[in-house]
Scaffold this motif. Structure first.
Motif, PDB file in Angstrom:
ATOM      1  N   VAL A 215      60.726 -26.667  99.342  1.00  0.00           N
ATOM      2  CA  VAL A 215      61.301 -25.486  98.698  1.00  0.00           C
ATOM      3  C   VAL A 215      60.566 -25.266  97.382  1.00  0.00           C
ATOM      4  CG1 VAL A 215      63.348 -24.466  97.635  1.00  0.00           C
ATOM      5  CG2 VAL A 215      63.584 -25.838  99.694  1.00  0.00           C
ATOM      6  N   SER A 216      60.290 -24.014  97.066  1.00  0.00           N
ATOM      7  CA  SER A 216      59.663 -23.690  95.789  1.00  0.00           C
ATOM      8  C   SER A 216      60.691 -23.019  94.885  1.00  0.00           C
ATOM      9  CB  SER A 216      58.462 -22.755  96.000  1.00  0.00           C
ATOM     10  OG  SER A 216      57.866 -22.434  94.766  1.00  0.00           O
ATOM     11  N   VAL A 292      66.815 -25.053 104.301  1.00  0.00           N
ATOM     12  CA  VAL A 292      65.648 -24.316 103.810  1.00  0.00           C
ATOM     13  C   VAL A 292      65.726 -22.856 104.212  1.00  0.00           C
ATOM     14  CG1 VAL A 292      63.134 -24.158 103.911  1.00  0.00           C
ATOM     15  CG2 VAL A 292      64.234 -26.402 103.895  1.00  0.00           C
ATOM     16  N   SER A 293      66.092 -22.585 105.461  1.00  0.00           N
ATOM     17  CA  SER A 293      66.101 -21.201 105.940  1.00  0.00           C
ATOM     18  C   SER A 293      67.164 -20.350 105.245  1.00  0.00           C
ATOM     19  CB  SER A 293      66.324 -21.173 107.457  1.00  0.00           C
ATOM     20  OG  SER A 293      67.588 -21.715 107.789  1.00  0.00           O
ATOM     21  N   MET A 295      67.932 -20.284 102.222  1.00  0.00           N
ATOM     22  CA  MET A 295      67.445 -19.797 100.926  1.00  0.00           C
ATOM     23  C   MET A 295      66.553 -18.562 101.074  1.00  0.00           C
ATOM     24  SD  MET A 295      66.515 -23.362  99.012  1.00  0.00           S
ATOM     25  CE  MET A 295      67.349 -24.871  99.520  1.00  0.00           C
ATOM     26  N   SER A 296      66.021 -18.338 102.271  1.00  0.00           N
ATOM     27  CA  SER A 296      65.100 -17.218 102.463  1.00  0.00           C
ATOM     28  C   SER A 296      65.705 -16.067 103.259  1.00  0.00           C
ATOM     29  CB  SER A 296      63.833 -17.703 103.178  1.00  0.00           C
ATOM     30  OG  SER A 296      64.152 -18.275 104.430  1.00  0.00           O
ATOM     31  N   GLU A 297      66.914 -16.252 103.787  1.00  0.00           N
ATOM     32  CA  GLU A 297      67.492 -15.234 104.658  1.00  0.00           C
ATOM     33  C   GLU A 297      68.269 -14.162 103.904  1.00  0.00           C
ATOM     34  OE1 GLU A 297      69.733 -17.113 107.701  1.00  0.00           O
ATOM     35  OE2 GLU A 297      67.971 -17.926 108.730  1.00  0.00           O
ATOM     36  N   ASN A 298      68.601 -14.412 102.629  1.00  0.00           N
ATOM     37  CA  ASN A 298      69.320 -13.423 101.805  1.00  0.00           C
ATOM     38  C   ASN A 298      70.585 -12.904 102.494  1.00  0.00           C
ATOM     39  OD1 ASN A 298      67.347 -13.461  99.702  1.00  0.00           O
ATOM     40  ND2 ASN A 298      66.017 -12.179 100.976  1.00  0.00           N
ATOM     41  N   THR A 336      73.925 -26.582 100.395  1.00  0.00           N
ATOM     42  CA  THR A 336      73.043 -25.427 100.213  1.00  0.00           C
ATOM     43  C   THR A 336      73.821 -24.126 100.333  1.00  0.00           C
ATOM     44  OG1 THR A 336      71.166 -26.656 101.126  1.00  0.00           O
ATOM     45  CG2 THR A 336      70.979 -24.266 101.075  1.00  0.00           C
ATOM     46  N   GLY A 362      65.183 -16.320  90.405  1.00  0.00           N
ATOM     47  CA  GLY A 362      64.967 -17.656  90.951  1.00  0.00           C
ATOM     48  C   GLY A 362      66.152 -18.584  90.820  1.00  0.00           C
ATOM     49  N   PRO A 365      67.783 -20.087  94.569  1.00  0.00           N
ATOM     50  CA  PRO A 365      67.243 -21.307  95.184  1.00  0.00           C
ATOM     51  C   PRO A 365      67.453 -22.548  94.328  1.00  0.00           C
ATOM     52  CG  PRO A 365      65.475 -19.835  94.490  1.00  0.00           C
ATOM     53  CD  PRO A 365      66.735 -19.072  94.396  1.00  0.00           C
ATOM     54  N   THR A 394      62.573 -31.916  98.688  1.00  0.00           N
ATOM     55  CA  THR A 394      62.099 -30.548  98.491  1.00  0.00           C
ATOM     56  C   THR A 394      60.675 -30.492  97.937  1.00  0.00           C
ATOM     57  OG1 THR A 394      62.994 -30.417  96.238  1.00  0.00           O
ATOM     58  CG2 THR A 394      64.445 -29.772  98.053  1.00  0.00           C
TER      59      THR A 394
END
Length: 455
Positions: A215-216, A292-293, A295-298, A336, A362, A365, A394
């Motif tokens: 994760v970034s 992880v997913s 955090m990117s699915e909004n 998460t 940011g 995340p 991470t």
């Protein structure tokens, strides 16, 4: 046995555990493709409707879960659930690691349970199998009790390292979690380090060198830290509720099984999991990649709240079935979702609380990453492990300070609420069911802080 020979044994235990743990890891990843394979088969069968396909998925998962429970109850009942409390009990001399039956049952039963889509983690089986490898080595070499217990800890650390590719957190986990049982000296401590690092190296060679949950997270201003204090407080409360709910669900499932059959609940839970794999995938599986997913699915606030609720329920139901499986990974995925939900609620509320108030870019995340460590700290009561584990998982250190703040307050709040380490509670439950009195550490080895015994 001399020090050098003992260290060589620890290295071999770590290497063997790394291989076994990686095989389980890869096997589970392969099996979890079965819903997609089912989709392809159904597409080729024009006379199969969507409802029928969903029922087929439910039946397949139920069969796998029931088979896992049958293997466990028939051949090695102690292999059910997480292996951590069993290892702690063995290091106290209260439990026995019967490695000849635990190794195959933990591997096969864990493969079926994890492959079915149940919300359990792979670290439970790998930790128990690592300690079983250590027990096998100890018996073969005729090691004395102290050295055997040190090697058990080394095998458990190697198992955790194999599950998450996190050797440093694995070393700290043994020291922080088994502080009452670990026979601390230079020899045993070095063995733990050697086994854990060796397992991590073997795992990386077989699966690739990468953070397990990359994760970034961008850097955050110090002004954002109060948000993480609040998150820690929330997670401290959730952690205490999580532990109590887990034990309650296990007790209710056991009582129901004694009255009827021990296979009804696993069959029902497995059937529900199979359906959810098709219609709501984020409610299933251990959750390592889900963390992880998400955090990117909004996802919108309402959907994130649903994710929190259903992951909590499915974790309780899955663990109560009695299959071999851990709670690390489910805790991380649930945390998460909680961190993201907390961030969404805070972002919606800030404009009403502060003029021009808003979360910095940011922050979501960062809250999600910090929440993983926070919930781990509140349930396992090992805050240092929580911080290091998240950093290794991470591969991101920008959230390091926020994670420390979150873990600190989550641990303090859980302590104030009388929360106890989950594995300590599970060990006491295991001993009680076996007709033994729970262990009580000497007064000289503990001080009472809100019900938590600390060295």
């Amino acid at each position: 046995m001399g020090d050098t020979a003992y260290y060589i044994v620890a290295i071999l235990v770590g290497a063997v555990t790394g291989v076994i743990g990686t095989l389980l890891h890869l096997g589970v990843d392969t099996l979890l493709h079965w819903p997609k394979a089912l989709h392809r088969v159904i597409d080729d069968l024009v006379d199969v409707s969507v409802p029928q396909a969903i029922l087929i998925a439910g039946g397949a998962a139920a069969l796998a879960v029931v088979l896992s429970v049958w293997i466990t109850r028939t051949f090695a009942p102690e292999a059910g659930g997480s292996g951590v409390q069993e290892i702690e009990g063995a290091m106290e001399g209260r439990r026995e690691v019967r490695w000849r039956r635990v190794l195959p049952v933990k591997f096969c039963g864990g493969l079926l349970a994890l492959g079915s889509g149940l919300v359990v983690g792979r670290e439970g089986p790998t930790i128990h199998m690592g300690a079983s490898v250590a027990q096998a080595a100890s018996e073969t070499l005729g090691l004395p009790v102290r050295e055997t217990r040190g090697l058990l800890a080394a095998g458990a650390a190697a198992g955790l390292a194999a599950a998450f590719s996190a050797p440093l957190a694995s070393i700290l986990f043994v020291i922080e979690e088994t502080r009452r049982q670990f026979p601390y000296c230079l020899r045993t401590y070095t063995a733990v380090m050697l086994a854990s690092v060796t397992s991590g190296i073997v795992t990386e060679e077989l699966t690739g060198r990468r953070p397990f949950m990359f994760v970034s997270v961008p850097e955050l201003p110090l002004a954002a830290l109060p948000a993480f204090v609040g998150l820690g407080i929330v997670l401290g409360i959730v952690g205490v509720g999580f532990n109590r709910s887990l034990v309650w669900s296990m007790d209710r499932a056991l009582a129901f099984g004694r009255r009827t059959s021990f296979y009804i609940i696993p069959a029902v839970v497995g059937f529900v999991v199979g359906i959810l794999l098709i219609v709501l995938p984020f409610a299933t599986m251990g959750g390592e990649q889900l963390a992880v997913s998400l955090m990117s699915e909004n996802l919108p606030l309402a959907m994130m709240a649903l994710a929190v609720f259903i992951r909590f329920i499915m974790t309780m139901a899955s663990y109560a079935t009695g299959v071999p499986g851990g709670i690390f990974a489910p805790i991380l995925a649930l945390a998460t979702a909680i961190g993201l939900l907390y961030g969404l609620v805070l972002d919606a509320a800030l404009p009403y609380l502060l003029p021009a108030g808003a979360l910095p870019s940011g922050a979501l995340p960062a809250l999600a990453v910090a929440a993983m460590g926070g919930l781990f700290s509140a349930t396992v009561r090992a805050p240092l492990v929580g911080v290091v584990l998240i950093a290794e998982l991470t591969g991101d250190y920008n959230a390091f300070v926020p994670a420390i703040v979150t873990c600190l307050f989550a641990n303090l709040v859980a302590d104030r609420l009388g929360g106890r380490p989950i594995y300590e509670v599970l060990l006491e439950r295991t001993l009680r069911l076996a007709g033994e009195a729970p262990p009580v550490p000497p007064a000289s080895e503990r001080r009472q802080i809100g019900g938590w015994d600390q060295r």
